[in-house]
Write a protein that holds these residues in place. Structure first.
Motif, mmCIF file in Angstrom:
data_model
loop_
_atom_site.group_PDB
_atom_site.id
_atom_site.type_symbol
_atom_site.label_atom_id
_atom_site.label_comp_id
_atom_site.label_asym_id
_atom_site.label_seq_id
_atom_site.Cartn_x
_atom_site.Cartn_y
_atom_site.Cartn_z
ATOM 1 N N GLU A 1 0.835 -1.208 0.000
ATOM 2 C CA GLU A 1 0.000 0.000 0.000
ATOM 3 C C GLU A 1 0.867 1.255 0.000
ATOM 4 N N GLY A 2 0.503 2.196 -0.867
ATOM 5 C CA GLY A 2 1.227 3.466 -0.947
ATOM 6 C C GLY A 2 2.393 3.455 -1.921
ATOM 7 N N TRP A 3 2.660 2.315 -2.555
ATOM 8 C CA TRP A 3 3.807 2.234 -3.474
ATOM 9 C C TRP A 3 3.397 2.618 -4.882
ATOM 10 N N ASP A 4 4.179 3.518 -5.490
ATOM 11 C CA ASP A 4 3.966 3.933 -6.878
ATOM 12 C C ASP A 4 5.183 3.482 -7.678
ATOM 13 N N PRO A 5 5.068 2.406 -8.468
ATOM 14 C CA PRO A 5 6.221 1.881 -9.208
ATOM 15 C C PRO A 5 6.730 2.834 -10.283
ATOM 16 N N LYS A 6 5.885 3.717 -10.784
ATOM 17 C CA LYS A 6 6.320 4.638 -11.832
ATOM 18 C C LYS A 6 7.319 5.660 -11.301
ATOM 19 N N THR A 7 7.045 6.161 -10.121
ATOM 20 C CA THR A 7 7.951 7.168 -9.531
ATOM 21 C C THR A 7 8.893 6.547 -8.498
ATOM 22 N N GLU A 8 8.714 5.245 -8.256
ATOM 23 C CA GLU A 8 9.482 4.522 -7.241
ATOM 24 C C GLU A 8 9.421 5.271 -5.916
ATOM 25 N N THR A 9 8.207 5.522 -5.489
ATOM 26 C CA THR A 9 7.964 6.319 -4.292
ATOM 27 C C THR A 9 6.846 5.712 -3.455
ATOM 28 N N TYR A 10 7.062 5.709 -2.130
ATOM 29 C CA TYR A 10 5.994 5.376 -1.191
ATOM 30 C C TYR A 10 5.343 6.677 -0.730
ATOM 31 N N LYS A 11 4.051 6.625 -0.563
ATOM 32 C CA LYS A 11 3.330 7.806 -0.066
ATOM 33 C C LYS A 11 2.551 7.422 1.183
ATOM 34 N N ASP A 12 2.715 8.254 2.209
ATOM 35 C CA ASP A 12 1.948 8.115 3.449
ATOM 36 C C ASP A 12 1.891 6.666 3.929
ATOM 37 N N THR A 13 3.040 6.119 4.268
ATOM 38 C CA THR A 13 3.078 4.715 4.694
ATOM 39 C C THR A 13 4.000 4.508 5.878
ATOM 40 N N ASN A 14 3.674 3.504 6.653
ATOM 41 C CA ASN A 14 4.548 3.070 7.750
ATOM 42 C C ASN A 14 5.073 1.656 7.506
ATOM 43 N N THR A 15 4.878 1.177 6.260
ATOM 44 C CA THR A 15 5.249 -0.198 5.918
ATOM 45 C C THR A 15 5.989 -0.253 4.583
ATOM 46 N N PHE A 16 7.123 -0.945 4.607
ATOM 47 C CA PHE A 16 7.857 -1.249 3.373
ATOM 48 C C PHE A 16 7.796 -2.753 3.134
ATOM 49 N N THR A 17 7.603 -3.142 1.877
ATOM 50 C CA THR A 17 7.655 -4.562 1.516
ATOM 51 C C THR A 17 8.521 -4.725 0.288
ATOM 52 N N ILE A 18 9.513 -5.639 0.396
ATOM 53 C CA ILE A 18 10.396 -5.908 -0.733
ATOM 54 C C ILE A 18 10.289 -7.383 -1.113
ATOM 55 N N VAL A 19 10.327 -7.639 -2.414
ATOM 56 C CA VAL A 19 10.215 -8.999 -2.930
ATOM 57 C C VAL A 19 11.437 -9.307 -3.800
ATOM 58 N N PHE A 20 12.019 -10.489 -3.585
ATOM 59 C CA PHE A 20 13.146 -10.944 -4.393
ATOM 60 C C PHE A 20 12.702 -12.181 -5.164
ATOM 61 N N GLU A 21 12.718 -12.080 -6.485
ATOM 62 C CA GLU A 21 12.411 -13.235 -7.324
ATOM 63 C C GLU A 21 13.702 -14.014 -7.563
ATOM 64 N N LEU A 22 13.673 -15.334 -7.335
ATOM 65 C CA LEU A 22 14.873 -16.165 -7.404
ATOM 66 C C LEU A 22 14.815 -17.114 -8.587
ATOM 67 N N ASP A 23 15.985 -17.511 -9.063
ATOM 68 C CA ASP A 23 16.017 -18.437 -10.200
ATOM 69 C C ASP A 23 15.876 -19.878 -9.739
ATOM 70 N N GLU A 24 15.947 -20.802 -10.693
ATOM 71 C CA GLU A 24 15.657 -22.206 -10.414
ATOM 72 C C GLU A 24 16.694 -22.877 -9.516
ATOM 73 N N ARG A 25 17.859 -22.264 -9.350
ATOM 74 C CA ARG A 25 18.887 -22.864 -8.497
ATOM 75 C C ARG A 25 18.620 -22.637 -7.020
ATOM 76 N N ALA A 26 17.909 -21.571 -6.707
ATOM 77 C CA ALA A 26 17.744 -21.129 -5.316
ATOM 78 C C ALA A 26 17.244 -22.208 -4.359
ATOM 79 N N PRO A 27 16.250 -23.018 -4.759
ATOM 80 C CA PRO A 27 15.730 -24.023 -3.810
ATOM 81 C C PRO A 27 16.741 -25.107 -3.425
ATOM 82 N N GLU A 28 17.888 -25.160 -4.083
ATOM 83 C CA GLU A 28 18.892 -26.169 -3.759
ATOM 84 C C GLU A 28 19.745 -25.763 -2.555
ATOM 85 N N TYR A 29 19.579 -24.510 -2.090
ATOM 86 C CA TYR A 29 20.488 -23.983 -1.085
ATOM 87 C C TYR A 29 19.749 -23.467 0.149
ATOM 88 N N VAL A 30 20.500 -23.402 1.236
ATOM 89 C CA VAL A 30 20.020 -22.749 2.450
ATOM 90 C C VAL A 30 20.574 -21.331 2.436
#
Length: 332
Positions: A218-247
């Motif tokens: 909520e509050g994230w604008d991907p076009k301007t890469e800006t959060y507006k009026d928020t107390n929460t940040f959420t980041i997502v990392f997309e991983l490739d097919e090798r990732a599940p092989e590791y800790v």
């Protein structure tokens, strides 16, 4: 005359008896002495071989040299020595991954003495024996994968290999200057125990498996890469097919750009994430984040690698909120 002859016969008989004892007893005693001496020499030589084998597996050039008649320049050049202080002394070039891997392969060195091949001189001052030195066949690991997440992963797979590369050498020994200990007379012959071709082994880092990352919520604008009026940040990392092989082991942090340095708002404890297909992290605080330029990232402490996003935060001015309320009221 008869009495004298008898006396002479008795004396000769006694001499012959003594001579007979000497003829039959002395060779047996000599043989036993020789066998005992050879056995002692073998024990001393085999003890030296054990020290040499341990020095080769530990890549300890000093201990290897201590058990040789003279230093070996070829062994000094070839032995993949890695010490605990190598990464601390910044005046020296850092140890390469190739050398680390060679050192790990060397730790698998074992030896087997062919006792029947032992040859020694009459006095045991010079002798030789055939010894087979083996190390795990690292080439089997190279065939398993194209890339490894550092020498540690290669080493883990290497320990599971049963096949070995075997080299048989004839080792020659002589007494040292003190005449008390046997030392290796031909140390250069053992150089092939380090014939490892690992220059083509490729590595990747943990975060090389991150295909992309982005902010959301909520509050994230991907076009301007800006959060507006928020107390929460959420980041997502997309991983490739090798990732599940590791800790995955990492920390995450949120920081605000300030002068002269960034101000850290939060640094997490170490996170252990087993076999992830995606990483999603949310950080929340009670009040809204103030205006500014922020970053949110994950960090691998072992190799000092980080990946994340930088973005802006903007809050709606209080007067703008008031103005909107008044305007709405007038419209109504």
């Amino acid at each position: 005359m008869r009495k004298r002859l008898i006396s002479i016969i008795l004396v000769l008989a006694n001499v012959i008896s003594l001579a007979s004892c000497s003829m039959f007893d002395t060779p047996v005693s000599s043989k036993e002495t020789k066998e005992t001496k050879v056995s002692g020499v073998k024990e001393e030589v085999f003890d030296t071989i054990e020290k040499i084998g341990n020095a080769l597996a530990d890549c300890n050039l000093e201990k290897f040299t201590d058990n040789c008649v003279a230093p070996s320049r070829e062994m000094e050049r070839k032995m993949p020595v890695v010490t605990a202080d190598d990464d601390k002394d910044f005046t020296k070039p850092r140890i390469t991954n190739e050398r680390r891997l060679m050192n790990l392969i060397a730790t698998t060195i074992t030896y087997k003495i062919d006792e029947y091949s032992f040859k020694g001189g009459i006095w045991g001052s010079k002798c030789s024996v055939d010894v087979t030195f083996s190390y795990k066949d690292y080439r089997k690991v190279k065939m398993q994968k194209k890339e490894f997440m550092g020498p540690a992963e290669f080493n883990t797979l290497l320990r599971e290999i049963d096949d070995t590369v075997d080299n048989r050498f004839t080792l020659e020994f002589v007494k040292d200057e003190s005449g008390k200990h046997f030392v290796l007379a031909n140390p250069d012959v053992l150089v092939p125990v380090y014939d490892y071709n690992v220059s083509d082994v490729k590595y990747f880092k943990l975060f090389d498996m991150v295909k992309k990352c982005y902010m959301t919520g909520e509050g994230w604008d991907p076009k301007t890469e800006t959060y507006k009026d928020t107390n929460t940040f959420t980041i997502v990392f997309e991983l490739d097919e090798r990732a599940p092989e590791y800790v995955w082991t990492y920390i995450y942090a949120v920081a605000l750009e300030t002068q002269p340095e960034w101000t850290y708002i939060h640094i997490s404890k170490t996170i252990i994430d087993e076999n992830p297909t995606e990483i999603k992290i949310t950080y929340t605080q009670e009040e809204n984040f103030k205006d500014g330029f922020y970053c949110f990232f994950i960090y691998d402490q072992s190799i000092k690698q980080l990946v994340g996003m930088e973005f802006n935060v903007k809050n709606t001015p209080a007067d703008a909120v008031t103005g909107t309320t008044e305007s709405t009221a007038e419209t109504t």
